[in-house]
Design a protein around this motif. Structure first.
Motif, PDB file in Angstrom:
ATOM      1  N   THR A   1       8.993 -13.731  -0.592  1.00 48.35           N
ATOM      2  CA  THR A   1       8.579 -12.723  -1.568  1.00 48.35           C
ATOM      3  C   THR A   1       7.989 -11.484  -0.910  1.00 48.35           C
ATOM      4  OG1 THR A   1       8.071 -14.484  -3.138  1.00 48.35           O
ATOM      5  CG2 THR A   1       7.172 -12.308  -3.612  1.00 48.35           C
ATOM      6  N   PHE A   2       7.122 -11.682   0.092  1.00 48.47           N
ATOM      7  CA  PHE A   2       6.404 -10.561   0.697  1.00 48.47           C
ATOM      8  C   PHE A   2       6.921 -10.236   2.096  1.00 48.47           C
ATOM      9  CE2 PHE A   2       2.673 -12.405  -1.826  1.00 48.47           C
ATOM     10  CZ  PHE A   2       2.927 -11.580  -2.914  1.00 48.47           C
ATOM     11  N   ARG A   3       6.926  -8.971   2.416  1.00 51.94           N
ATOM     12  CA  ARG A   3       7.217  -8.550   3.781  1.00 51.94           C
ATOM     13  C   ARG A   3       6.031  -8.907   4.674  1.00 51.94           C
ATOM     14  NH1 ARG A   3       9.400  -2.354   2.765  1.00 51.94           N
ATOM     15  NH2 ARG A   3      11.119  -2.907   1.375  1.00 51.94           N
ATOM     16  N   ASP A   4       6.310  -9.176   5.935  1.00 52.15           N
ATOM     17  CA  ASP A   4       5.244  -9.453   6.885  1.00 52.15           C
ATOM     18  C   ASP A   4       4.329  -8.236   6.985  1.00 52.15           C
ATOM     19  OD1 ASP A   4       6.197 -11.963   7.435  1.00 52.15           O
ATOM     20  OD2 ASP A   4       7.358 -11.340   9.197  1.00 52.15           O
ATOM     21  N   GLY A   5       3.014  -8.491   6.926  1.00 52.26           N
ATOM     22  CA  GLY A   5       2.061  -7.402   7.048  1.00 52.26           C
ATOM     23  C   GLY A   5       1.904  -6.556   5.810  1.00 52.26           C
ATOM     24  N   ALA A   6       2.450  -7.022   4.677  1.00 53.61           N
ATOM     25  CA  ALA A   6       2.358  -6.228   3.449  1.00 53.61           C
ATOM     26  C   ALA A   6       0.916  -6.050   3.003  1.00 53.61           C
ATOM     27  CB  ALA A   6       3.175  -6.884   2.341  1.00 53.61           C
ATOM     28  N   PHE A   7       0.078  -7.057   3.240  1.00 55.35           N
ATOM     29  CA  PHE A   7      -1.319  -6.984   2.852  1.00 55.35           C
ATOM     30  C   PHE A   7      -2.184  -7.298   4.069  1.00 55.35           C
ATOM     31  CE2 PHE A   7       1.111  -8.444  -0.848  1.00 55.35           C
ATOM     32  CZ  PHE A   7       0.848  -7.392  -1.728  1.00 55.35           C
ATOM     33  N   SER A   8      -3.219  -6.521   4.261  1.00 51.04           N
ATOM     34  CA  SER A   8      -4.074  -6.686   5.429  1.00 51.04           C
ATOM     35  C   SER A   8      -5.054  -7.841   5.283  1.00 51.04           C
ATOM     36  CB  SER A   8      -4.846  -5.392   5.705  1.00 51.04           C
ATOM     37  OG  SER A   8      -5.660  -5.045   4.578  1.00 51.04           O
ATOM     38  N   SER A   9      -5.348  -8.235   4.047  1.00 45.91           N
ATOM     39  CA  SER A   9      -6.323  -9.305   3.801  1.00 45.91           C
ATOM     40  C   SER A   9      -6.155  -9.818   2.382  1.00 45.91           C
ATOM     41  CB  SER A   9      -7.750  -8.777   3.985  1.00 45.91           C
ATOM     42  OG  SER A   9      -8.040  -7.782   3.016  1.00 45.91           O
ATOM     43  N   ALA A  10      -6.853 -10.906   2.070  1.00 47.00           N
ATOM     44  CA  ALA A  10      -6.829 -11.437   0.710  1.00 47.00           C
ATOM     45  C   ALA A  10      -7.423 -10.433  -0.266  1.00 47.00           C
ATOM     46  CB  ALA A  10      -7.593 -12.763   0.658  1.00 47.00           C
ATOM     47  N   GLU A  11      -8.440  -9.718   0.176  1.00 47.00           N
ATOM     48  CA  GLU A  11      -9.067  -8.718  -0.685  1.00 47.00           C
ATOM     49  C   GLU A  11      -8.115  -7.565  -0.960  1.00 47.00           C
ATOM     50  OE1 GLU A  11     -11.707  -7.521  -3.295  1.00 47.00           O
ATOM     51  OE2 GLU A  11     -11.923  -9.350  -2.095  1.00 47.00           O
ATOM     52  N   ASP A  12      -7.340  -7.183   0.047  1.00 43.14           N
ATOM     53  CA  ASP A  12      -6.339  -6.134  -0.130  1.00 43.14           C
ATOM     54  C   ASP A  12      -5.292  -6.588  -1.140  1.00 43.14           C
ATOM     55  OD1 ASP A  12      -4.737  -3.864   0.221  1.00 43.14           O
ATOM     56  OD2 ASP A  12      -3.638  -4.786   1.882  1.00 43.14           O
TER      57      ASP A  12
ATOM     58  N   ARG B   1       7.185  -1.510  -3.719  1.00 38.47           N
ATOM     59  CA  ARG B   1       8.064  -0.986  -2.669  1.00 38.47           C
ATOM     60  C   ARG B   1       7.528  -1.320  -1.270  1.00 38.47           C
ATOM     61  NH1 ARG B   1      11.949   2.464  -4.452  1.00 38.47           N
ATOM     62  NH2 ARG B   1      12.122   3.457  -2.404  1.00 38.47           N
ATOM     63  N   ALA B   2       6.209  -1.462  -1.164  1.00 39.50           N
ATOM     64  CA  ALA B   2       5.625  -1.759   0.142  1.00 39.50           C
ATOM     65  C   ALA B   2       5.754  -3.229   0.526  1.00 39.50           C
ATOM     66  CB  ALA B   2       4.153  -1.353   0.155  1.00 39.50           C
ATOM     67  N   CYS B   3       5.785  -4.121  -0.465  1.00 45.20           N
ATOM     68  CA  CYS B   3       5.737  -5.546  -0.108  1.00 45.20           C
ATOM     69  C   CYS B   3       6.963  -6.355  -0.514  1.00 45.20           C
ATOM     70  CB  CYS B   3       4.480  -6.182  -0.688  1.00 45.20           C
ATOM     71  SG  CYS B   3       4.475  -6.351  -2.490  1.00 45.20           S
ATOM     72  N   ALA B   4       7.815  -5.843  -1.410  1.00 46.09           N
ATOM     73  CA  ALA B   4       8.968  -6.628  -1.876  1.00 46.09           C
ATOM     74  C   ALA B   4       9.895  -6.961  -0.707  1.00 46.09           C
ATOM     75  CB  ALA B   4       9.722  -5.861  -2.954  1.00 46.09           C
TER      76      ALA B   4
END
Length: 228
Positions: free
Chosen positions: A4-15, A120-123
């Motif tokens: 589902t997510f691209r690698d590095g799409a989110f920097s942390s759980a809070e992000d 668009r950043a994480c799909a």
């Protein structure tokens, strides 16, 4: 998750938490106002509808940011809308603005743009994840060109065409609505394991309303779950 997510799409759980699509519909369904907490990303068919304004619809979708900002404004000035149930949404938006609350137009636009940036950043959807593709004819295509993708040699005038990807094994003759139904069943988690005839079964539910203060926050629940 990796699909589902691209690698590095989110920097942390809070992000990740800050990117959730949260809000309510202005016309409550199921007899109550309930918070919708939509985790990115959109599925391709829903993203297509989102781009066309058929998901999170303007004047109906109230982002959580707008709801909280409106309530805070009413608290600050001691205002209220006791006749809200008789008012149009446009009148409610204007009243909230006069009480010093956020502008709905601006809040909605900002929310939709944020949802789009997040998607668009994480799909991470890829062709190999699917068995078929649905072509949707653009309304401005010249009429001399046939087919949804303007590449048909036949006399088809269909605005939607299902084309199977190589080696998919999809049953011929399926239409777009059939594919949506199949995908919905494949991704839903409610009621599993299904019954022998493929129907979901309610294995657990809670029918008694909690009193204020009894509901454990997500953070507290996570701590308890980790400790156990």
């Amino acid at each position: 998750r990796r699909r589902t997510f691209r690698d590095g799409a989110f920097s942390s759980a809070e992000d990740f938490r800050s990117q959730i699509y949260a809000g309510v519909n202005s016309v409550p369904s199921q007899f109550q106002v309930h918070l919708q907490y939509i985790v990115p990303t959109f599925h391709p068919v829903d993203y297509h509808h989102f781009l066309l304004g058929k998901r999170l619809v303007k004047d109906r979708w109230l982002s959580l940011e707008y709801v909280v900002g409106s309530l805070q404004a009413l608290i600050r000035c001691g205002g209220s809308l006791p006749e809200a149930h008789t008012m149009t949404m446009e009148a409610i938006f204007e009243a909230i603005r006069k009480f010093g609350g956020p502008c709905y137009e601006e809040a909605h636009s900002q929310a939709i743009r944020r949802y789009n940036r997040t998607h668009r950043a994480c799909a991470n959807w890829r062709p190999e994840h699917y068995e078929a593709v649905v072509h949707v004819r653009h309304p401005a295509l010249r009429p001399e060109l046939l087919g949804a993708a303007a590449d048909s040699a036949g006399e088809t005038t269909s605005a939607l065409e299902v084309r199977h990807l190589p080696g998919s094994g999809v049953t011929p003759g399926l239409i777009a609505a059939d594919l949506e139904k199949r995908d919905k069943v494949a991704i839903q988690s409610y009621g599993r394991p299904y019954t022998s005839d493929g129907k979901p079964q309610a294995l657990s539910y809670y029918s008694f309303a909690k009193s204020p203060g009894e509901v454990v926050s997500a953070d507290a629940w996570a701590v308890v779950g980790t400790a156990s």
